[in-house]
Design a protein around this motif. Structure first.
Motif, PDB file in Angstrom:
ATOM      1  N   ASP A   1      32.501 -15.113 -22.300  1.00 36.71           N
ATOM      2  CA  ASP A   1      33.813 -15.757 -22.348  1.00 36.71           C
ATOM      3  C   ASP A   1      34.801 -14.738 -21.769  1.00 36.71           C
ATOM      4  N   PRO A   2      35.511 -15.100 -20.677  1.00 36.65           N
ATOM      5  CA  PRO A   2      36.393 -14.137 -20.023  1.00 36.65           C
ATOM      6  C   PRO A   2      37.459 -13.555 -20.957  1.00 36.65           C
ATOM      7  N   VAL A   3      37.689 -14.208 -22.069  1.00 39.20           N
ATOM      8  CA  VAL A   3      38.644 -13.712 -23.068  1.00 39.20           C
ATOM      9  C   VAL A   3      38.264 -12.297 -23.524  1.00 39.20           C
TER      10      VAL A   3
ATOM     11  N   PHE B   1      27.555  -8.263 -13.462  1.00 36.03           N
ATOM     12  CA  PHE B   1      28.469  -9.386 -13.599  1.00 36.03           C
ATOM     13  C   PHE B   1      28.471 -10.301 -12.374  1.00 36.03           C
ATOM     14  N   SER B   2      28.572 -11.607 -12.666  1.00 33.17           N
ATOM     15  CA  SER B   2      28.580 -12.593 -11.573  1.00 33.17           C
ATOM     16  C   SER B   2      29.831 -12.433 -10.721  1.00 33.17           C
ATOM     17  N   GLY B   3      30.892 -11.858 -11.301  1.00 33.09           N
ATOM     18  CA  GLY B   3      32.146 -11.711 -10.556  1.00 33.09           C
ATOM     19  C   GLY B   3      32.220 -10.436  -9.720  1.00 33.09           C
ATOM     20  N   ALA B   4      31.163  -9.616  -9.716  1.00 33.51           N
ATOM     21  CA  ALA B   4      31.178  -8.390  -8.908  1.00 33.51           C
ATOM     22  C   ALA B   4      31.113  -8.755  -7.429  1.00 33.51           C
ATOM     23  N   GLY B   5      31.628  -7.861  -6.585  1.00 38.12           N
ATOM     24  CA  GLY B   5      31.727  -8.138  -5.153  1.00 38.12           C
ATOM     25  C   GLY B   5      30.405  -8.528  -4.508  1.00 38.12           C
ATOM     26  N   GLN B   6      29.292  -8.025  -5.072  1.00 37.89           N
ATOM     27  CA  GLN B   6      27.977  -8.258  -4.475  1.00 37.89           C
ATOM     28  C   GLN B   6      27.537  -9.720  -4.577  1.00 37.89           C
ATOM     29  N   GLY B   7      28.149 -10.468  -5.500  1.00 41.43           N
ATOM     30  CA  GLY B   7      27.885 -11.910  -5.577  1.00 41.43           C
ATOM     31  C   GLY B   7      26.639 -12.288  -6.362  1.00 41.43           C
ATOM     32  N   ARG B   8      26.453 -13.595  -6.513  1.00 42.36           N
ATOM     33  CA  ARG B   8      25.399 -14.079  -7.418  1.00 42.36           C
ATOM     34  C   ARG B   8      23.999 -13.898  -6.843  1.00 42.36           C
ATOM     35  N   LYS B   9      23.874 -13.734  -5.511  1.00 39.64           N
ATOM     36  CA  LYS B   9      22.527 -13.537  -4.954  1.00 39.64           C
ATOM     37  C   LYS B   9      21.897 -12.232  -5.441  1.00 39.64           C
TER      38      LYS B   9
ATOM     39  N   SER C   1      34.077 -13.290 -14.432  1.00 40.83           N
ATOM     40  CA  SER C   1      32.643 -13.435 -14.693  1.00 40.83           C
ATOM     41  C   SER C   1      32.339 -14.388 -15.844  1.00 40.83           C
ATOM     42  N   GLY C   2      33.186 -15.381 -16.035  1.00 46.18           N
ATOM     43  CA  GLY C   2      32.915 -16.383 -17.069  1.00 46.18           C
ATOM     44  C   GLY C   2      31.601 -17.094 -16.758  1.00 46.18           C
ATOM     45  N   GLY C   3      30.881 -17.520 -17.803  1.00 45.51           N
ATOM     46  CA  GLY C   3      29.581 -18.172 -17.585  1.00 45.51           C
ATOM     47  C   GLY C   3      28.461 -17.164 -17.707  1.00 45.51           C
ATOM     48  N   LEU C   4      27.362 -17.380 -16.963  1.00 48.62           N
ATOM     49  CA  LEU C   4      26.174 -16.536 -17.129  1.00 48.62           C
ATOM     50  C   LEU C   4      26.188 -15.300 -16.240  1.00 48.62           C
ATOM     51  N   ASN C   5      25.785 -14.192 -16.837  1.00 50.43           N
ATOM     52  CA  ASN C   5      25.637 -12.921 -16.129  1.00 50.43           C
ATOM     53  C   ASN C   5      24.231 -12.398 -16.403  1.00 50.43           C
ATOM     54  N   LEU C   6      23.848 -11.347 -15.656  1.00 54.52           N
ATOM     55  CA  LEU C   6      22.493 -10.849 -15.841  1.00 54.52           C
ATOM     56  C   LEU C   6      22.455  -9.672 -16.815  1.00 54.52           C
ATOM     57  N   GLY C   7      21.660  -9.794 -17.857  1.00 55.95           N
ATOM     58  CA  GLY C   7      21.508  -8.700 -18.818  1.00 55.95           C
ATOM     59  C   GLY C   7      20.127  -8.078 -18.722  1.00 55.95           C
TER      60      GLY C   7
END
Ligand code: ATP
Ligand code: MG
Length: 262
Positions: free
Chosen positions: A72-74, A36-44, A91-97
């Motif tokens: 969707d954060p919902v 998830f983009s919202g995880a502490g490790q960040g988008r990098k 983590s709304g928006g794009l995440n890595l799958g």
């Protein structure tokens, strides 16, 4: 750009992962392991997964297929676990799958011998991207359908955290002493002869084109996502022809294993 799917259901967290990756079902009715983009490790961390995962696949190494997962954060509202709820909300928006390898087992060096050629290709690749997360303590290797698969490339390319010194730090050696495959006499020289010529500017342009723009915008010191893409490509292009000469620790690792086996 990565293939894009939309998350439809949060299935379960993968508790072993430090960043709390989760299993998600998407609108293509496929299960993905999602970071998830919202995880502490960040988008990098997510960018590193895309660059290394795509590059490894292009070099013929086995890495689960990647996708960008729109969320969707919902989706988090119904989650009973507060930590998961917070993660999804952020983590709304794009995440890595990543394709979920159902039934995969963790790598066990005693139960699954790896030949010197394959071990060499993996160690060489990890040296190229400076992967510090493939140690015998935490191998980030899975066994699936009788073969070895590479996962978890978030802790690579340390230079992405300090671009002004990237060129210098990219020249640094790689210590493979703790590498999970060090005991298998990895033939790094043969791997370099086979793989290094494939790592060209064109290939790296294709690889970095997979990174979603959203994870590259507003990077301090850069004017556009494409500039950041070139910054990711440059150290890899520099390292590819020379890194095999800078892999250290392998003879020592072999010696220790021989000692322990006596
Ligand atoms: N594609 C996959 N298919 C099946 N299982 C997976 C897959 N990706 C990850 N896993 C499982 O989830 C665990 C955590 O994944 P991963 O190592 O990528 O997460 P992480 O949060 O970066 O972990 P850490 O930092 O703790 O090593 C793995 O050890 C593995 O058991
Ligand atoms: Mg891991």
């Amino acid at each position: 750009m990565l293939k894009e799917v939309t998350a439809t259901r949060y299935i379960t967290p993968l508790r072993e992962g430090g960043s709390l990756p989760g299993l998600i079902e998407a609108d293509d009715l496929t299960a993905y392991v999602v970071k998830f983009s919202g995880a502490g490790q960040g988008r990098k961390t997510l960018v590193a997964e895309v660059v290394c995962g795509t590059l490894a696949r292009r070099l013929g190494l086995r890495v689960p297929g990647l996708a960008a997962v729109a969320l969707d954060p919902v989706l988090g509202l119904g989650e009973p676990d507060e930590e998961v709820q917070g993660l999804l909300r952020g983590s709304g928006g794009l995440n890595l799958g990543m394709d979920f390898l159902s039934g995969a087992l963790g790598f066990d060096a005693l139960a699954f011998p790896v030949d010197a050629a394959e071990a060499g290709r993996i160690v060489w690749f990890d040296a190229l991207v400076n992967n510090v997360d493939r140690s015998w303590r935490n191998p980030n290797l899975l066994r699936w359908r009788g073969e070895l698969w590479l996962i978890d490339h978030g802790a690579t390319m340390i230079w992405q955290h300090n671009w002004p010194t990237a060129e210098r730090s990219a020249a640094r050696p790689y210590d493979a002493g703790d590498h999970a495959l060090a005991p298998f006499a990895p033939d790094v020289a043969a791997a370099a002869a086979e793989l290094a010529p494939l790592v060209t500017a064109d290939l790296l342009a294709e690889v970095t084109a997979e990174i979603p723009d959203a994870w590259l915008t507003d990077e301090p010191g850069f004017g556009s996502p494409d500039e950041v893409r070139r910054a990711y490509a440059a150290p890899l292009l520099t390292r590819a022809p020379v890194i095999h000469e800078r892999v250290t620790g392998l003879t020592a690792a072999r010696a220790t294993v021989t000692q322990e086996n006596k």
